[in-house]
Design a protein around this motif. Structure first.
Motif, short mmCIF file in Angstrom:
data_model
loop_
_atom_site.label_atom_id
_atom_site.label_comp_id
_atom_site.label_asym_id
_atom_site.label_seq_id
_atom_site.Cartn_x
_atom_site.Cartn_y
_atom_site.Cartn_z
N ALA A 235 1.95 27.56 30.61
CA ALA A 235 2.93 26.09 30.79
C ALA A 235 3.58 25.44 29.69
O ALA A 235 4.54 24.79 30.28
N ALA A 236 3.67 25.69 28.97
CA ALA A 236 4.88 25.76 28.27
C ALA A 236 6.18 26.08 27.93
O ALA A 236 7.02 25.50 27.75
N TYR A 237 5.92 27.29 28.76
CA TYR A 237 7.33 27.70 28.69
C TYR A 237 8.06 27.57 30.39
O TYR A 237 8.76 26.30 29.86
N ASP A 238 7.17 26.81 31.22
CA ASP A 238 7.99 26.19 32.37
C ASP A 238 8.22 24.49 32.40
O ASP A 238 9.41 24.39 32.20
N ASP A 239 7.31 24.16 30.71
CA ASP A 239 8.01 23.02 30.74
C ASP A 239 9.65 23.23 29.82
O ASP A 239 9.88 22.16 30.06
N ALA A 240 9.80 23.84 28.75
CA ALA A 240 10.60 24.46 28.87
C ALA A 240 12.09 24.62 29.72
O ALA A 240 12.72 24.08 29.06
N ARG A 241 11.49 25.34 30.31
CA ARG A 241 12.33 25.78 31.19
C ARG A 241 13.50 24.50 31.70
O ARG A 241 14.15 24.39 32.49
N ARG A 242 12.22 23.60 32.23
CA ARG A 242 12.19 22.11 32.55
C ARG A 242 13.11 21.99 32.05
O ARG A 242 14.37 21.21 32.13
#
Lengths: 411, 411
Positions: free
Chosen positions: B314-321
């Protein structure tokens, strides 16, 4: 077929041990593989663990994916006996979850279009498809509950359709392609084969560490499903049309709102650009093999790379712009509906072992980077599947709609 | 330093042979490398060709890039003596152009942050930077006219600034990273070091087969250049500020329209997200090394990967966004100007061999995927450079503006 979810349910209930589950795969390989020829090498004494949510699950790994304990031969004599130093990250992840890498599975040379020796588990005179031939055939034959493939054109969804198993080509780079032999870095995508949609959903949720992907088949309210026929590709065979009709009716029975949708012309342009992107990158990715082993390249790959030498950067950049435009447009379109339903393949697996069939209904979606699921459609004769597609990052949604259709087809 | 363009001019004029040009590098390595320690291994008897636009050019290849004729040891004892099967595509491309791979150059372990034994060619008590330490130092010391590095945070532009050479980190995936050890697949970018901007421009145009990249330093009309101070990063040292001022004045003297520009807050958010993306991917990319050789990992990399085990998807996906939002915004901004001028590094190379310095002025731009050029700024003391950045795909434009500034600085 061996269902991953069923095996895990029995293991958790104590009615099957992980060792027992692995043994089911070993026995099935002994029984079926002499004819199907899906494996390149198997681990004769696998280390089975009791720990982890995939304990007891035997996995097949396409032989372009690095394994530290087994050779990785790329389906090519150029790599005969080649032993990588490391396990690819996807292999490390499977092991960390408790799974057992039981076999390397056959692949077209460098995941290209030339066939392997693998036969279709439903009729040995027919191709299993390619390039992930061994993985699709091993799962379709009931030898393995899970297998890894890769798709650059249609190398996961098409063989799944031909072999009668479920599969997902997830969103681009959801699964890491590190340690996977590159053909085209903008296209190569790791995918999973399993007995049913629920099996690949459960596996993908665990491997990608995103529990929301695994909805257990719960339909997402009233999904809006667009039926797309991809008219820029040649028309499919009657059995593919019939399967799409049945899947459409199943979706409606299950409560989906189903409409026809004609893709705007930007998608035909993107479809046409796939080959340029793929081959311009393949020429670079396989530069060493081409320069030093041109004569050992397979009959279709050699000439394909010969022709690719003539591609220039301007053509590649133009192709990428067309793909980019279509990707942006697709993102907008997906605000109006939840999933696309289309062909997985042009029809039954062709009656030949000299071709892996045609990827023309898959290429556009690989280029778009969106998640694609193959749903087997029960019927007479050889297997045929349909493809459910969702927006980039909507792997869980694609799987949920696919599970909804799969469930209604079975009724 | 050895200028690639100058060497090629002399070879084409017949006043220098390709063999003679390679010999210049061999002699310089003999003279300087005992102190600089930039090479891991050199080819004792290189095969020199007369054919090709890079004939006579000796190249250094960062030791995370696969070479079939020399080991590839990743800067780590885990890979001691490791011999890849193939040349990476970038190495094949250099050879096809006639260049000679003369040396593998030192790298921080797996291109991470731990230092190598390489010293700064301008003062052996100072770091050359990292992770492409050997490539930057070898070019800065005049040992090689061209060297390959990679940048995941600031591993090309920062060492170039520290070692006083020009460098480009091109647009993401302009050069193929196949056969390059992965740290973070969304960030890892191949880059080039050369004596001056014209040298890296000429080399990149040839390697990428895009002649338009090499404008020969022609200024593009009246470029609009925005000076950006990246206030979300800590303030730089006085020498970096002074270099940026001088580069700004040089740009104005050369006829550019120069303005200050404050990046909107989306870029601070993207800057903060870099580490999450990098470390979440590094955890996967180096899973085998971490699982089997944790104790052999270097002093900073080990704990970095320990911490990365706790990152969730989730943290990774948020960072990518966040990165995606900033990339889209940057594309819009670049419709109003041609280039950004900012710091290459926080100041002079630190006086230590225990650190490779700080990548904080580079990370955002690696994440944005845009082309970045280091322009050395002449002055007293150790080298210091400035960074010229253009929109994605605008490698030629970044180089043209950089050449314009470089030319005006020299006057």
């Amino acid at each position: 077929m061996l269902s991953l979810v069923d095996l895990r349910r029995r293991i958790e209930a104590g009615t099957l041990t992980p060792e027992g589950a692995i043994r089911l795969s070993q026995e099935a390989i002994l029984a079926r593989d002499p004819v199907v020829r899906a494996t390149v090498v198997t681990d004769p004494a696998p280390a089975v663990t009791d720990a982890g949510p995939l304990a007891g699950i035997a996995v097949g790994v396409k032989d372009i994916i690095d394994t530290a304990a087994m050779p990785t031969q790329m389906g090519s004599p150029i790599y005969e006996g080649w032993q990588p130093k490391t396990d690819a990250p996807i292999v490390m992840r499977l092991k960390a979850l408790g799974a057992v890498v039981l076999a390397k599975t056959t692949t077209s040379p460098f995941a290209s279009v030339d066939p392997t020796e693998t036969t279709n588990p439903h009729d040995p005179g027919h191709t299993p498809g390619g390039s992930s031939a061994g993985s699709a055939a091993a799962v379709g034959a009931g030898m393995l509950p899970l297998a890894l493939g890769t798709q650059t054109g249609g190398s996961v969804i098409r063989p799944a359709s031909f072999c009668g198993c479920a599969a997902i080509k997830p969103s681009f780079r959801l699964l890491p392609t590190v340690g996977v032999k590159t053909f085209s870095w903008a296209l190569d995508t790791l995918g999973l084969f399993g007995a049913g949609v629920g099996d690949v959903a459960h596996a993908l949720a665990l491997i990608a560490a995103r529990p929301a992907i695994d909805l257990g088949g719960t339909p997402p309210g009233t999904p809006r499903v667009m039926v797309v026929t991809q008219d820029f590709a040649e028309a499919p065979a009657p059995e593919a049309k019939s399967a799409l009709d049945r899947a459409r009716q199943a979706a409606e029975r299950a409560g989906a709102l189903v409409r026809d949708f004609a893709l705007p012309p930007e998608f035909a342009a993107a479809f046409e650009s796939h080959g340029t992107i793929q081959d311009f990158e393949a020429r670079q990715a396989l530069a060493w093999e081409y320069a030093h082993h041109r004569d050992a390249l397979s009959p279709r790959l050699g000439p394909q790379l010969d022709a690719a030498q003539g591609l220039d950067a301007a053509a590649y950049d133009d192709a990428r712009r067309k793909a980019h435009r279509a990707r942006r447009l697709l993102k907008t379109l997906f605000s109006d509906f939840d999933a696309i339903l289309t062909y997985s393949a042009p029809g039954f697996a062709p009656r030949t072992l000299a071709s892996t069939g045609d990827a023309r209904f898959n290429r556009l979606w690989t280029l778009m980077g969106v998640p694609c699921v193959n749903v087997p459609v029960p019927g007479d004769g050889l297997p045929v599947g349909v493809q459910v597609i969702a927006r980039f990052g909507g792997d869980g949604r694609a799987l949920a709609v696919a599970a909804m259709i799969e469930g209604a087809l079975e009724r």
